[in-house]
Design a protein around this motif. Structure first.
Motif, PDB file in Angstrom:
ATOM      1  N   ALA A 296       3.909  -2.459  -9.850  1.00 61.24           N
ATOM      2  CA  ALA A 296       2.712  -2.641  -9.021  1.00 61.24           C
ATOM      3  C   ALA A 296       1.755  -1.463  -9.176  1.00 61.24           C
ATOM      4  O   ALA A 296       0.527  -1.641  -9.281  1.00 61.24           O
ATOM      5  CB  ALA A 296       3.114  -2.821  -7.569  1.00 61.24           C
ATOM      6  N   LYS A 297       2.310  -0.264  -9.210  1.00 61.72           N
ATOM      7  CA  LYS A 297       1.470   0.938  -9.324  1.00 61.72           C
ATOM      8  C   LYS A 297       0.749   0.977 -10.670  1.00 61.72           C
ATOM      9  O   LYS A 297      -0.469   1.236 -10.745  1.00 61.72           O
ATOM     10  CB  LYS A 297       2.338   2.178  -9.155  1.00 61.72           C
ATOM     11  N   LEU A 298       1.482   0.692 -11.758  1.00 65.59           N
ATOM     12  CA  LEU A 298       0.881   0.726 -13.082  1.00 65.59           C
ATOM     13  C   LEU A 298      -0.155  -0.380 -13.282  1.00 65.59           C
ATOM     14  O   LEU A 298      -1.151  -0.197 -13.989  1.00 65.59           O
ATOM     15  CB  LEU A 298       1.968   0.609 -14.154  1.00 65.59           C
ATOM     16  N   ALA A 299       0.084  -1.520 -12.653  1.00 65.38           N
ATOM     17  CA  ALA A 299      -0.836  -2.645 -12.796  1.00 65.38           C
ATOM     18  C   ALA A 299      -1.967  -2.605 -11.773  1.00 65.38           C
ATOM     19  O   ALA A 299      -2.878  -3.440 -11.838  1.00 65.38           O
ATOM     20  CB  ALA A 299      -0.067  -3.961 -12.664  1.00 65.38           C
ATOM     21  N   ASN A 300      -1.847  -1.656 -10.824  1.00 65.03           N
ATOM     22  CA  ASN A 300      -2.849  -1.531  -9.757  1.00 65.03           C
ATOM     23  C   ASN A 300      -2.963  -2.814  -8.941  1.00 65.03           C
ATOM     24  O   ASN A 300      -4.053  -3.316  -8.664  1.00 65.03           O
ATOM     25  CB  ASN A 300      -4.223  -1.141 -10.335  1.00 65.03           C
ATOM     26  N   VAL A 301      -1.806  -3.356  -8.587  1.00 62.15           N
ATOM     27  CA  VAL A 301      -1.750  -4.556  -7.746  1.00 62.15           C
ATOM     28  C   VAL A 301      -0.711  -4.318  -6.656  1.00 62.15           C
ATOM     29  O   VAL A 301       0.026  -3.318  -6.673  1.00 62.15           O
ATOM     30  CB  VAL A 301      -1.369  -5.814  -8.565  1.00 62.15           C
ATOM     31  N   SER A 302      -0.614  -5.253  -5.744  1.00 67.47           N
ATOM     32  CA  SER A 302       0.359  -5.134  -4.665  1.00 67.47           C
ATOM     33  C   SER A 302       1.744  -5.561  -5.139  1.00 67.47           C
ATOM     34  O   SER A 302       1.889  -6.263  -6.142  1.00 67.47           O
ATOM     35  CB  SER A 302      -0.062  -6.005  -3.476  1.00 67.47           C
TER      36      SER A 302
ATOM     37  N   ALA B 193       3.528  -7.670  -3.611  1.00 63.14           N
ATOM     38  CA  ALA B 193       3.558  -9.122  -3.432  1.00 63.14           C
ATOM     39  C   ALA B 193       3.046  -9.847  -4.675  1.00 63.14           C
ATOM     40  O   ALA B 193       3.570 -10.896  -5.068  1.00 63.14           O
ATOM     41  CB  ALA B 193       2.735  -9.521  -2.215  1.00 63.14           C
ATOM     42  N   THR B 194       2.027  -9.271  -5.312  1.00 64.62           N
ATOM     43  CA  THR B 194       1.490  -9.885  -6.528  1.00 64.62           C
ATOM     44  C   THR B 194       2.523  -9.840  -7.648  1.00 64.62           C
ATOM     45  O   THR B 194       2.709 -10.826  -8.388  1.00 64.62           O
ATOM     46  CB  THR B 194       0.212  -9.169  -6.967  1.00 64.62           C
ATOM     47  N   VAL B 195       3.203  -8.707  -7.792  1.00 66.20           N
ATOM     48  CA  VAL B 195       4.260  -8.606  -8.805  1.00 66.20           C
ATOM     49  C   VAL B 195       5.347  -9.633  -8.537  1.00 66.20           C
ATOM     50  O   VAL B 195       5.845 -10.293  -9.453  1.00 66.20           O
ATOM     51  CB  VAL B 195       4.855  -7.181  -8.839  1.00 66.20           C
ATOM     52  N   ASP B 196       5.700  -9.792  -7.285  1.00 64.84           N
ATOM     53  CA  ASP B 196       6.726 -10.761  -6.910  1.00 64.84           C
ATOM     54  C   ASP B 196       6.287 -12.178  -7.286  1.00 64.84           C
ATOM     55  O   ASP B 196       7.089 -12.980  -7.767  1.00 64.84           O
ATOM     56  CB  ASP B 196       7.008 -10.680  -5.414  1.00 64.84           C
ATOM     57  N   ARG B 197       5.001 -12.494  -7.062  1.00 66.20           N
ATOM     58  CA  ARG B 197       4.505 -13.823  -7.414  1.00 66.20           C
ATOM     59  C   ARG B 197       4.579 -14.052  -8.926  1.00 66.20           C
ATOM     60  O   ARG B 197       4.905 -15.144  -9.386  1.00 66.20           O
ATOM     61  CB  ARG B 197       3.065 -14.002  -6.920  1.00 66.20           C
ATOM     62  N   VAL B 198       4.290 -13.001  -9.699  1.00 67.42           N
ATOM     63  CA  VAL B 198       4.377 -13.124 -11.154  1.00 67.42           C
ATOM     64  C   VAL B 198       5.825 -13.324 -11.584  1.00 67.42           C
ATOM     65  O   VAL B 198       6.130 -14.196 -12.418  1.00 67.42           O
ATOM     66  CB  VAL B 198       3.775 -11.882 -11.847  1.00 67.42           C
ATOM     67  N   LEU B 199       6.731 -12.536 -11.026  1.00 68.57           N
ATOM     68  CA  LEU B 199       8.151 -12.640 -11.382  1.00 68.57           C
ATOM     69  C   LEU B 199       8.719 -14.009 -11.066  1.00 68.57           C
ATOM     70  O   LEU B 199       9.601 -14.513 -11.765  1.00 68.57           O
ATOM     71  CB  LEU B 199       8.957 -11.560 -10.653  1.00 68.57           C
ATOM     72  N   ASN B 200       8.214 -14.604  -9.997  1.00 72.52           N
ATOM     73  CA  ASN B 200       8.715 -15.906  -9.567  1.00 72.52           C
ATOM     74  C   ASN B 200       7.846 -17.052 -10.051  1.00 72.52           C
ATOM     75  O   ASN B 200       8.008 -18.192  -9.611  1.00 72.52           O
ATOM     76  CB  ASN B 200       8.843 -15.946  -8.049  1.00 72.52           C
TER      77      ASN B 200
ATOM     78  N   ALA C 143       2.759  -7.693 -19.309  1.00 74.45           N
ATOM     79  CA  ALA C 143       2.743  -6.697 -20.384  1.00 74.45           C
ATOM     80  C   ALA C 143       3.494  -5.437 -19.968  1.00 74.45           C
ATOM     81  O   ALA C 143       4.244  -4.845 -20.768  1.00 74.45           O
ATOM     82  CB  ALA C 143       1.300  -6.354 -20.752  1.00 74.45           C
ATOM     83  N   ILE C 144       3.331  -5.010 -18.717  1.00 72.34           N
ATOM     84  CA  ILE C 144       4.044  -3.826 -18.216  1.00 72.34           C
ATOM     85  C   ILE C 144       5.543  -4.108 -18.140  1.00 72.34           C
ATOM     86  O   ILE C 144       6.375  -3.268 -18.492  1.00 72.34           O
ATOM     87  CB  ILE C 144       3.485  -3.417 -16.830  1.00 72.34           C
TER      88      ILE C 144
END
Length: 355
Positions: free
Chosen positions: A16-22, A24-31, A46-47
């Motif tokens: 989340a920090k590297l992508a500059n997102v929350s 929750a957003t990372v979780d949505r991508v993973l799922n 990509a990260i």
């Protein structure tokens, strides 16, 4: 050591920090959920790829442990065939491996010669709350009705061993039946001459339910018709499971058709092996059958059966459960059809083979 520690502690917060997102957003991508722009999704992925991030599936399974309940409904094994015992062996292996991830598997067994047992088991299954169902279809209409009921309850479905017209939500894992027939036709082309007579034998009680045998035969016939149209193919159904009844039918039909080769379409080719062992006065033609069962291998080893085409029944059950694991926990997008390898066994190589 420092690199290993860095990888060990790299997690969703770091992504989340590297992508500059929350988070929750990372979780949505993973799922693989919606509500994420394509640009953001690609940046996060990509990260993840760059850092070789692997989600903690044990932790994820804890959050969904009460939601992944898988049912398996297959025929029970019988004295006439050990095919389903091999399939069940693979299912039990997958069941044991996936239990730590919170995937609970319940197995329902029905009699493939008695449609009422299938209806009874499916009613029991539908009375419970399953996430997905692995189905080995024999009774086509009853299976179609059952699958419709599963879909109404939002249960995912996946077929093994054979496919039917009513599509499952997650496709089919098993042999490409048409290709197995063509393979048998290819083997036959090396064993017979023009104007030869081929006898195709379907042996099983309730043969009308074994729709998949017709798919094999279509592949077999098409291959040989293209290879040599003078080859005559006769198809005989023997609707029995007891050897004494099968033996009588074999006597009649082998005398009637006098075949140059016999193609036995299912896993009960040991019946034919025993027949020729019991009747040495009858000249044996080349025989092609199916499946690496001990009863069949006995006649392959002594040269009565010439070829066994193997369809990996144990792998079908195992892969079906692994398929669900990858879908529900790893959130992978999977293809709708996973064909099994088609293996050819002879007297010379069977000792080096295992299901």
């Amino acid at each position: 050591m420092a690199i290993e520690q860095e990888k060990k502690h790299f997690g969703i917060k770091d992504i989340a920090k590297l992508a500059n997102v929350s988070i929750a957003t990372v979780d949505r991508v993973l799922n693989n959920r919606k509500d994420v722009s394509n640009a953001t999704r690609e940046r996060v992925l990509a990260i993840i790829k760059e850092h070789n991030y692997q989600p903690n599936l044990f932790a994820r399974s804890l959050s969904v442990k009460n939601n992944i309940h898988v049912a398996v409904i297959i025929p029970k094994t019988s004295f006439q065939t050990g095919y389903w015992a091999l399939c069940l062996e693979g299912i039990n292996k997958g069941k044991e491996e996936l239990a730590p991830f919170g995937i609970v598997t319940t197995i329902f067994l029905y009699d493939q010669e008695d449609v009422s047992t299938f209806k009874k088991e499916t009613q029991k299954l539908l009375a419970e709350n399953f996430t997905a169902v692995v189905i080995a279809p024999i009774f086509v209409k009853e299976t179609e009705d059952f699958v419709h009921a599963c879909h109404q309850r939002h249960m995912q479905t996946i077929y093994i061993n054979s496919d039917i017209p009513t599509k499952s939500t997650m496709g089919y894992i098993g042999p490409d039946l048409y290709s197995t027939g063509r393979l048998a036709g290819n083997l036959t082309s090396y064993l017979v001459k023009s104007n030869s007579k081929i006898l195709v034998l379907n042996v099983a009680k309730g043969i009308e339910n074994y729709r998949y045998l017709g798919t094999k035969i279509d592949g077999f016939k098409e291959y040989l018709h293209d290879f040599d149209p003078t080859i005559q193919i006769d198809i005989v159904d023997i609707p029995y499971n007891e050897y004494e009844e099968v033996e009588l039918e074999l006597k009649i039909n082998i005398k009637k058709h006098d075949p140059n080769l016999i193609f036995f379409t299912n896993s009960r080719v040991a019946f034919l092996g025993r027949f020729y062992a019991d009747h040495p006065e009858i000249k044996k033609p080349p025989i092609i059958g199916f499946d690496f069962l001990s009863s069949n291998v006995e006649y392959l080893a002594n040269g009565v059966v010439d070829f066994l085409i193997c369809q990996r029944p144990d792998k079908q059950g195992y892969f079906a459960l692994n398929y669900l694991y990858r879908y529900f926990l790893k959130k992978e997008s999977l293809e709708g059809f996973k064909p099994m390898p088609i293996d050819i066994l002879t007297k010379e190589n069977y000792l080096f083979y295992e299901n």
